[in-house]
Write a protein that holds these residues in place. Structure first.
Motif, mmCIF file in Angstrom:
data_model
loop_
_atom_site.group_PDB
_atom_site.id
_atom_site.type_symbol
_atom_site.label_atom_id
_atom_site.label_comp_id
_atom_site.label_asym_id
_atom_site.label_seq_id
_atom_site.Cartn_x
_atom_site.Cartn_y
_atom_site.Cartn_z
ATOM 1 N N GLU A 60 -10.005 -2.571 8.080
ATOM 2 C CA GLU A 60 -10.971 -2.151 7.072
ATOM 3 C C GLU A 60 -10.497 -2.586 5.681
ATOM 4 O O GLU A 60 -9.330 -2.397 5.339
ATOM 5 N N GLU A 79 0.815 -1.211 0.000
ATOM 6 C CA GLU A 79 0.000 0.000 0.000
ATOM 7 C C GLU A 79 0.853 1.267 0.000
ATOM 8 O O GLU A 79 0.446 2.301 -0.546
ATOM 9 N N ARG A 86 -6.290 -7.128 2.067
ATOM 10 C CA ARG A 86 -6.876 -6.943 3.406
ATOM 11 C C ARG A 86 -7.982 -7.959 3.679
ATOM 12 O O ARG A 86 -8.110 -8.446 4.810
ATOM 13 N N LYS A 104 -10.126 -2.046 1.940
ATOM 14 C CA LYS A 104 -10.176 -0.912 1.013
ATOM 15 C C LYS A 104 -9.158 -1.110 -0.097
ATOM 16 O O LYS A 104 -8.333 -2.007 -0.036
ATOM 17 N N ARG A 112 -11.473 -6.291 -4.489
ATOM 18 C CA ARG A 112 -10.794 -6.117 -3.204
ATOM 19 C C ARG A 112 -11.640 -6.654 -2.055
ATOM 20 O O ARG A 112 -11.106 -7.227 -1.103
ATOM 21 N N VAL A 113 -12.958 -6.469 -2.134
ATOM 22 C CA VAL A 113 -13.834 -6.991 -1.078
ATOM 23 C C VAL A 113 -13.805 -8.514 -1.064
ATOM 24 O O VAL A 113 -13.822 -9.142 -0.003
ATOM 25 N N SER A 162 -13.181 -2.358 -6.759
ATOM 26 C CA SER A 162 -13.803 -2.386 -5.441
ATOM 27 C C SER A 162 -14.357 -3.768 -5.117
ATOM 28 O O SER A 162 -14.133 -4.303 -4.027
#
Length: 407
Positions: free
Chosen positions: A405, A137, A370, A407, A364-365, A361
């Motif tokens: 979180e 990141e 993460r 993201k 990534r979810v 998006s």
């Protein structure tokens, strides 16, 4: 990095899953992916992977143009992994390597400005995963370099359908869930030394266990937690961990109570790679105020069976009670890896258009670094809870507030 009409991808690793899953997935996505290179530690296994590519109709015609790289190549200067990563005409890499080897290779690929799809779990431990995600990141994501983890369960049609049914309120309000998964590894899957003599925590429980927590994470995200007004998350667990099969150290079975961000919703998960036959159940059950949904992974060799039993409709006055409504949905079990490669390509192409949006998006979810850390945290948390005789372990505390979180 220059771009051709298709994403030029290299496959790193030549083991069974690279041959049986990654290679066919690239072949299936020939409209967006062009296989240009193969790497393995040995030239023999890289050559075997190329032979497998020749047997796939969509790759056969271009197989002669696929370059081979290995640690023992007769011309190491031009056919090493470094030489592969130095190529400016390679846009992306897919990693299918043993768990302990992945973090160092991921770093090398990201530093070489390659988009990365790396096999699950993203690292052998949360400590290594956090360091890797922080580096990505800070140093690579700002340059438009994409990294996804090849956790295919959230891309599987059955789990996507289950999530949709929960999200659409077909079960009413979720009040509980139970999962029982008993798998006896095949000789092919379990014979390799890196699985039978693992140098990472949990053995097969880490290697395979992240899948089953990822499935639970994905389905429950379709439910909104009343306390947070956000998608329901796994938050803590209390586990018993043991080894039943002497060939699968250091542990092969866990049974845990799982808490969520919804105080009224909890459930159980039993996962065993060591329970002998005839135990073979692979079923998740989600219970709601208006219905019960089961997801049976073992219903058939190539399909997953979803069964939704809904609350019986109101009977007419003085009429006989009506039976509950039952709907069965059969979905393919073999397309998830193809879909995750398609999502990987979609994220890269979206970024190339300078319009990071829905594809990035959603990916990534499902399987961003993460999100993958949460699955790793669930297994690591179960192992820690087992060491502490079932003490409750908070997953957010394990991952760290800064990295929790998605993201």
């Amino acid at each position: 990095m220059d771009h051709s009409p298709r994403i030029r991808i290299a496959l790193l690793g030549a083991g069974g899953f690279a041959t049986d899953a990654h290679l066919p997935a690239i072949a299936h996505n020939q409209d967006t992916l062009q296989l240009v290179a193969l790497y393995s530690r040995s030239l023999k296994s890289a050559t075997s992977l190329l032979d497998a590519a020749r047997r796939l109709p969509s790759l056969a015609s271009s197989a002669d143009s696929i370059s081979l790289y290995s640690d023992d190549h007769p011309d190491p200067q031009s056919h090493s992994l470094d030489a592969l990563l130095d190529r400016t005409d390679i846009d992306a890499v897919a990693l299918c390597l043993p768990i302990p080897a992945q973090p160092a290779i991921i770093r090398r690929c990201l530093s070489a400005n390659k988009h990365v799809l790396s096999e699950k779990p993203l690292a052998p431990s949360l400590a290594e995963a956090r360091a890797l995600v922080q580096e990505y990141e800070r140093d690579h994501a700002p340059r438009g370099v994409h990294w996804l983890v090849a956790e295919q369960f959230p891309y599987a049609p059955a789990w996507e359908k289950a999530r949709d049914l929960v999200r659409q309120g077909k079960l009413g309000t979720l009040v509980g869930f139970d999962a029982r998964v008993f798998i006896q590894p095949t000789l092919k899957a379990g014979a390799t030394n890196w699985r039978r003599v693992p140098d990472y925590q949990g053995g097969f429980l880490l290697d395979g266990g992240v899948h089953f927590f990822a499935a639970l994470r994905h389905v429950l995200s379709g439910s909104v937690s009343p306390s947070t007004s956000s998608p329901t998350e796994l938050t803590a667990l209390s586990a018993h961990v043991t080894q039943l099969d002497r060939a699968l150290p250091p542990a092969d079975t866990l049974r845990c109570l799982v808490s969520t961000s919804d105080p009224a919703l909890s459930g159980t998960l039993t996962l065993s790679f060591g329970t002998p036959p005839p135990s073979s159940a692979k079923v998740y059950t989600f219970t709601g105020t208006d219905g019960v949904l089961s997801v049976d992974l073992g219903a058939g060799p190539r399909t997953v069976l979803l069964t939704l039993v809904s609350r019986a409709p109101e009977a007419e006055p003085n009429g006989a009670p009506l039976p509950p409504r039952r709907v069965e949905i059969e979905l393919p079990a073999q397309t998830a890896v193809e879909r995750e490669f398609a999502a990987f390509a979609g994220v890269i192409l979206e970024g190339a258009r300078d319009s990071e949006g829905a594809a990035g998006s959603a990916a990534r979810v499902r399987s961003g670094p993460r999100a993958a850390m949460r699955d790793l945290a669930a297994v690591e948390g179960a192992l820690k809870s087992g060491e502490r005789e079932g003490d409750k372990v908070g997953l957010r505390e394990l991952v760290g507030d800064e990295w929790w979180e998605v993201k």
